[in-house]
Design a protein around this motif. Structure first.
Motif, mmCIF file in Angstrom:
data_model
loop_
_atom_site.group_PDB
_atom_site.id
_atom_site.type_symbol
_atom_site.label_atom_id
_atom_site.label_comp_id
_atom_site.label_asym_id
_atom_site.label_seq_id
_atom_site.Cartn_x
_atom_site.Cartn_y
_atom_site.Cartn_z
ATOM 1 N N GLN A 1 29.688 -13.418 -19.561
ATOM 2 C CA GLN A 1 30.540 -12.905 -18.493
ATOM 3 C C GLN A 1 32.023 -13.052 -18.836
ATOM 4 O OE1 GLN A 1 29.281 -15.039 -15.010
ATOM 5 N NE2 GLN A 1 27.213 -14.153 -15.026
ATOM 6 N N GLN A 2 32.361 -14.101 -19.560
ATOM 7 C CA GLN A 2 33.750 -14.324 -19.938
ATOM 8 C C GLN A 2 34.238 -13.313 -20.956
ATOM 9 O OE1 GLN A 2 34.412 -18.271 -21.386
ATOM 10 N NE2 GLN A 2 36.651 -18.014 -21.582
ATOM 11 N N PRO B 1 27.267 -17.589 -18.793
ATOM 12 C CA PRO B 1 28.704 -17.659 -18.465
ATOM 13 C C PRO B 1 29.596 -17.164 -19.597
ATOM 14 C CG PRO B 1 27.582 -19.695 -17.865
ATOM 15 C CD PRO B 1 26.619 -18.901 -18.688
#
Length: 304
Positions: free
Chosen positions: A69-70, A66
């Motif tokens: 992806q950020q 995550p």
């Protein structure tokens, strides 16, 4: 009516121009997007040595992460400025490149490295486009201690780590293939890998022993005089053993001669007197004993 016809004619005449203009704009947008996409380079096990020359900013990520992806939009925008700043912006997918994950010892995601002419530094700042630009433009990377040469990606230690990570990924793929495709139970796969490890270790040990004997033979056996010395030592031992046997035989013969001489001397000596329990002498003839007894009686009678 005539003016309306003229306006329609002008509109139809300008339509091809508008279409051409739209097509040109679409082409420019596509080329710009392609240029932006190509500005973000991808590093693999095959071309990782390209980062040893020039200045690079490299991001290690995983698709399932995550945090990765950020940070992706900011990293893409930063890559658009790479060509203007003279910096190569790259990314590494650790799920597809396990060798690079071991080579750079990636323990957290995302991990960002700065490289300048083969000297690596780990980026620890904020993860925005402006922070990345300031880090490169203001040369803030000079304040960071570089990675030791022992742990550099091109060192022998990191090459070994890369090979180990590749081997682990290969073993994992083989395990998944045997359990998913062939239907072998998990414990059966473990037994197969255990036996393979055992036999490969034995084979590797034998190979290393043979290589060591070939490269560094023992001086004791490699000398040309070794076998001659060995033969001379064996001959000396045989001669010494024969001498000891002869000496032992000579001592036995001397002992036998001494025993024979003692026997002959005993025969020549007169018999010794031995007293019996009754007080009688032994070693004399019966007649001598009788004479002595008669003489003792006569002496007794004379005394009486």
């Amino acid at each position: 009516m005539a003016s309306r016809v003229r306006s329609d004619t002008r509109m139809w005449e300008s339509t091809p121009r508008l279409l051409c203009l739209c097509l040109c704009l679409a082409l420019v947008v596509q080329l710009t997007a392609a240029g932006r996409a190509s500005s973000l380079k991808e590093i693999t096990d095959g071309n990782w040595e390209d980062i040893l020359a020039g200045e690079w900013m490299i991001k290690f990520f995983a698709p399932w992460c995550p945090a990765c992806q950020q940070i992706q939009p900011a990293w893409s925008e930063f890559a658009d400025w790479g060509e203007d700043m003279g910096v190569n912006i790259a990314k590494v997918d650790v799920t597809e490149q396990p060798g690079l994950s071991g080579r750079f010892i990636i323990t957290s995601l995302p991990t960002i490295y700065h490289c300048k002419d083969g000297v690596f530094r780990k980026y620890q700042g904020a993860r925005t486009k402006d922070d990345f630009l300031s880090f490169v433009h203001d040369q803030k990377w000079r304040a960071i201690e570089p990675v030791s040469s022992w742990f550099g990606p091109s060192s022998f230690l990191m090459n070994s780590m890369s090979a180990l990570f590749k081997l682990s990924m290969f073993i994992r793929r083989c395990h998944n293939y045997m359990t998913d495709q062939l239907g072998i139970p998990v414990w059966g796969s473990y037994i197969i890998f255990g036996l393979a490890t055992l036999f490969s270790g034995l084979a590797l040990g034998l190979i290393l022993v043979f290589i060591a004997d070939f490269v560094c033979p023992s001086r004791r056996f490699s000398s040309s005089d070794y076998y001659q010395k060995k033969q001379s030592m064996e001959q000396g031992r045989l001669i010494q053993q024969q001498d000891e046997d002869h000496e032992a035989d000579g001592e036995e013969d001397d002992d036998e001669d001494e025993e024979e001489e003692e026997d002959e001397e005993d025969e020549d000596r007169p018999p010794r007197r031995r007293e019996s329990p009754a007080g009688r002498t032994q070693g004399f003839s019966d007649e001598a004993v009788r004479k002595r007894i008669v003489a003792q009686r006569q002496d007794e009678e004379e005394d009486t």
